[in-house]
Design an enzyme around this catalytic site. Structure first.
Site, mmCIF file in Angstrom:
data_model
loop_
_atom_site.group_PDB
_atom_site.id
_atom_site.type_symbol
_atom_site.label_atom_id
_atom_site.label_comp_id
_atom_site.label_asym_id
_atom_site.label_seq_id
_atom_site.Cartn_x
_atom_site.Cartn_y
_atom_site.Cartn_z
ATOM 1 N N GLY A 1 -21.791 -10.918 -45.316
ATOM 2 C CA GLY A 1 -22.737 -9.827 -45.578
ATOM 3 C C GLY A 1 -22.526 -9.090 -46.887
ATOM 4 O O GLY A 1 -23.003 -7.955 -47.034
ATOM 5 N N PRO B 1 -16.787 -12.883 -51.070
ATOM 6 C CA PRO B 1 -17.433 -14.125 -51.517
ATOM 7 C C PRO B 1 -18.907 -14.161 -51.100
ATOM 8 O O PRO B 1 -19.277 -13.573 -50.089
ATOM 9 C CB PRO B 1 -16.630 -15.222 -50.813
ATOM 10 C CG PRO B 1 -15.979 -14.546 -49.644
ATOM 11 C CD PRO B 1 -15.740 -13.127 -50.062
ATOM 12 N N SER C 1 -25.691 -7.821 -48.716
ATOM 13 C CA SER C 1 -26.366 -6.817 -47.883
ATOM 14 C C SER C 1 -25.618 -5.494 -47.934
ATOM 15 O O SER C 1 -26.216 -4.414 -47.965
ATOM 16 C CB SER C 1 -26.440 -7.296 -46.433
ATOM 17 O OG SER C 1 -27.144 -8.511 -46.347
ATOM 18 N N LYS D 1 -18.551 -7.636 -43.377
ATOM 19 C CA LYS D 1 -18.606 -7.611 -41.903
ATOM 20 C C LYS D 1 -18.204 -8.974 -41.359
ATOM 21 O O LYS D 1 -18.265 -9.990 -42.064
ATOM 22 C CB LYS D 1 -20.008 -7.254 -41.388
ATOM 23 C CG LYS D 1 -21.151 -8.180 -41.833
ATOM 24 C CD LYS D 1 -21.339 -9.444 -41.023
ATOM 25 C CE LYS D 1 -22.515 -10.290 -41.503
ATOM 26 N NZ LYS D 1 -22.552 -11.652 -40.928
ATOM 27 N N ALA E 1 -21.213 -16.501 -47.664
ATOM 28 C CA ALA E 1 -19.985 -16.739 -46.904
ATOM 29 C C ALA E 1 -20.110 -16.334 -45.438
ATOM 30 O O ALA E 1 -19.212 -16.575 -44.654
ATOM 31 C CB ALA E 1 -18.827 -15.968 -47.549
ATOM 32 N N ASP F 1 -29.467 -8.094 -42.515
ATOM 33 C CA ASP F 1 -28.134 -7.518 -42.308
ATOM 34 C C ASP F 1 -27.983 -6.125 -42.933
ATOM 35 O O ASP F 1 -27.013 -5.436 -42.654
ATOM 36 C CB ASP F 1 -27.054 -8.416 -42.944
ATOM 37 C CG ASP F 1 -26.717 -9.614 -42.077
ATOM 38 O OD1 ASP F 1 -27.189 -9.673 -40.922
ATOM 39 O OD2 ASP F 1 -25.977 -10.490 -42.565
HETATM 40 O O1 C5P Z 1 -33.303 -11.449 -43.485
HETATM 41 P P1 C5P Z 1 -32.694 -12.381 -44.485
HETATM 42 O O2 C5P Z 1 -33.552 -12.514 -45.727
HETATM 43 O O3 C5P Z 1 -31.285 -12.065 -44.806
HETATM 44 O O4 C5P Z 1 -32.658 -13.799 -43.783
HETATM 45 C C1 C5P Z 1 -32.489 -14.990 -44.513
HETATM 46 C C2 C5P Z 1 -33.051 -16.142 -43.716
HETATM 47 O O5 C5P Z 1 -32.255 -16.371 -42.535
HETATM 48 C C3 C5P Z 1 -34.457 -15.900 -43.180
HETATM 49 O O6 C5P Z 1 -35.423 -16.257 -44.128
HETATM 50 C C4 C5P Z 1 -34.494 -16.808 -41.969
HETATM 51 O O7 C5P Z 1 -34.733 -18.145 -42.372
HETATM 52 C C5 C5P Z 1 -33.074 -16.731 -41.450
HETATM 53 N N1 C5P Z 1 -32.943 -15.740 -40.375
HETATM 54 C C6 C5P Z 1 -33.424 -16.025 -39.107
HETATM 55 N N2 C5P Z 1 -33.316 -15.089 -38.117
HETATM 56 C C7 C5P Z 1 -32.712 -13.900 -38.351
HETATM 57 C C8 C5P Z 1 -32.193 -13.592 -39.633
HETATM 58 C C9 C5P Z 1 -32.323 -14.533 -40.624
HETATM 59 O O8 C5P Z 1 -33.974 -17.101 -38.868
HETATM 60 N N3 C5P Z 1 -32.606 -13.015 -37.359
#
Ligand code: C5P
Length: 298
Positions: free
Chosen positions: A104, A98, A107, A14, A101, A140
Site C-alpha cells: 500500500g 517497495p 496509497s 500496511k 509489493a 486502499d
Molecule cells: O482501486 P485500485 O485502483 O487500487 O485497484 C486497482 C485494480 O485492482 C482495480 O482496477 C481492479 O482491477 C482491482 N481491484 C479489484 N477489487 C478491489 C480492489 C481492486 O478487483 N476491491
C-alpha cells in the site's frame, strides 16, 4: 515562506492480516472483507504549503516522478475540492516502501498528502470527507487516512476502525518482482472466493483484546499467486524454514509477512534471510495514533 507551513510526515505501509474476496461486483471490482494493519515501514514526505497556485513534487525514485504519481494527484484533488486557486504546495517524497509489493505504499503517500495538506491549508475536512476523496484515488487510500487496525469492506473504501491489534513484530520478505493488483485480481476465479470467516474470527479476537490465532491469517489471493509465481511460493517456504510461525502474502503480493511475538525470533529469521534472494525488513505494527497530523505552529 514561514516554516510553520512545512511538515515532515511518515506514510506507513500496511499488511492484510486477512483478505477475504467475497465475490465479483457489477462494477468490475471485487467485494472484500479484510483486516488491515499499519506497520512501521514508511515513506517520508516533506510537504510545504504555499500560495503559488502550483503543486510540484520530486521523488527520489525517478520511476515515480511523473504526473500520475498518486501523491501528486491527491494534492490536486484536495485543491480542486477547496475551489481555492491560490493554494499551492511543494512535496518531496523519499521512498522506502517497495512499489507493487502489496504493502500500500503509493496509497499511503496519497493519504498522507490529503491529511497533511488538509491541515496546512486549513481546509477543515473531517476524516470521512478525506476518506471519500481518497476512494477516488484508489481502493486502499481510505484506510490510510486513519491507519492503525481496521476492518475493510466494499471494494476497500468502507473502513471500520478496530481496537489496536496486539503489538507484533512483522518480518517482511519480498521477491524482487512487482505484481500488478489488477492482474492478480483478474486471475482469481470464483472457485477462489472465500466466505469472510477468517476476517470475522480475527475481528472478534481483536474486539475481545485476545491474541490473534496465527492460523486464522488468510489471503484469498495467495494460492493463485503462489501457483503463478514460484518465487512467492519459495518466499513462504523460506520464511517457514527460517522458523516463522506462519507466512502469509500481503494484499495482491508479492510481499510475504510473518508475525512474531518475540524480537529474538524475528531477529533470528531476519538473520537467516538477509543476503538471500528476498528483500527483507523487520518492522512492527503501528497504531492509529501515529496517523494524526500534528498541527503546525501558527
Ligand atoms: O482501486 P485500485 O485502483 O487500487 O485497484 C486497482 C485494480 O485492482 C482495480 O482496477 C481492479 O482491477 C482491482 N481491484 C479489484 N477489487 C478491489 C480492489 C481492486 O478487483 N476491491
Amino acid at each position: 515562506m514561514s516554516t510553520a507551513r512545512s511538515l515532515f510526515v511518515a506514510a506507513y505501509a500496511k499488511i492484510n492480516l486477512t483478505l477475504d474476496v467475497l465475490g465479483k461486483r457489477d462494477d468490475g471490482y471485487h467485494a472484500l472483507a479484510s483486516v488491515m494493519q499499519a506497520i512501521s515501514l514508511h515513506d517520508t514526505l516533506l510537504i510545504r504549503a504555499n500560495t503559488s497556485g502550483q503543486i510540484a513534487m520530486v521523488c527520489d525514485d525517478p520511476a515515480l516522478h511523473g504526473d500520475d504519481n498518486l501523491a501528486l494527484r491527491a494534492a490536486w484533488l484536495l485543491k480542486a475540492e477547496t475551489g481555492d486557486a491560490r493554494l499551492g504546495a511543494e512535496i518531496e517524497l523519499r521512498k522506502a516502501v517497495p512499489v507493487q509489493a502489496g504493502l500500500g505504499g503509493g496509497s499511503s503517500d496519497a493519504a498522507a498528502v490529503l491529511t497533511t495538506l488538509n491541515a496546512l491549508w486549513g481546509s477543515g475536512y473531517d476524516a470521512a470527507h478525506l476518506q471519500a476523496l481518497g476512494a477516488r484515488l484508489g481502493s486502499d487510500v481510505p484506510f490510510f487516512i486513519r491507519g492503525g487496525t481496521a476492518l475493510i469492506e466494499g471494494r476497500g473504501e468502507l473502513v471500520t476502525p478496530l481496537l489496536d491489534a496486539e503489538p507484533l513484530w512483522i518480518l517482511l520478505a519480498k521477491p524482487r518482482t512487482g505484481l500488478s493488483t489488477a492482474a492478480v485480481f483478474g486471475e482469481l476465479s470464483p472457485a477462489g472466493f472465500t466466505d469472510g470467516a477468517a476476517t470475522r474470527r480475527v475481528v472478534e479476537a481483536i474486539g475481545r483484546r485476545e491474541p490473534i490465532a496465527f492460523g486464522d491469517l488468510a489471503n484469498a489471493l495467495e494460492p493463485g499467486v503462489r501457483r503463478a509465481f514460484p518465487e512467492v511460493d519459495a518466499a513462504c517456504t523460506l520464511l517457514l524454514a527460517a522458523g516463522a510461525p506462519v507466512a502469509r502474502m500481503s494484499g495482491s503480493g508479492p510481499t510475504v509477512f510473518a508475525p512474531c511475538r518475540e524480537l529474538a525470533l524475528a531477529r533470528a529469521i531476519y538473520a537467516k534471510l538477509v543476503g538471500g534472494p528476498l528483500d527483507v525488513w523487520l518492522a512492527h505494527t503501528v497504531t492509529s495514533r501515529l496517523f494524526s497530523v500534528p498541527l503546525p505552529n501558527s
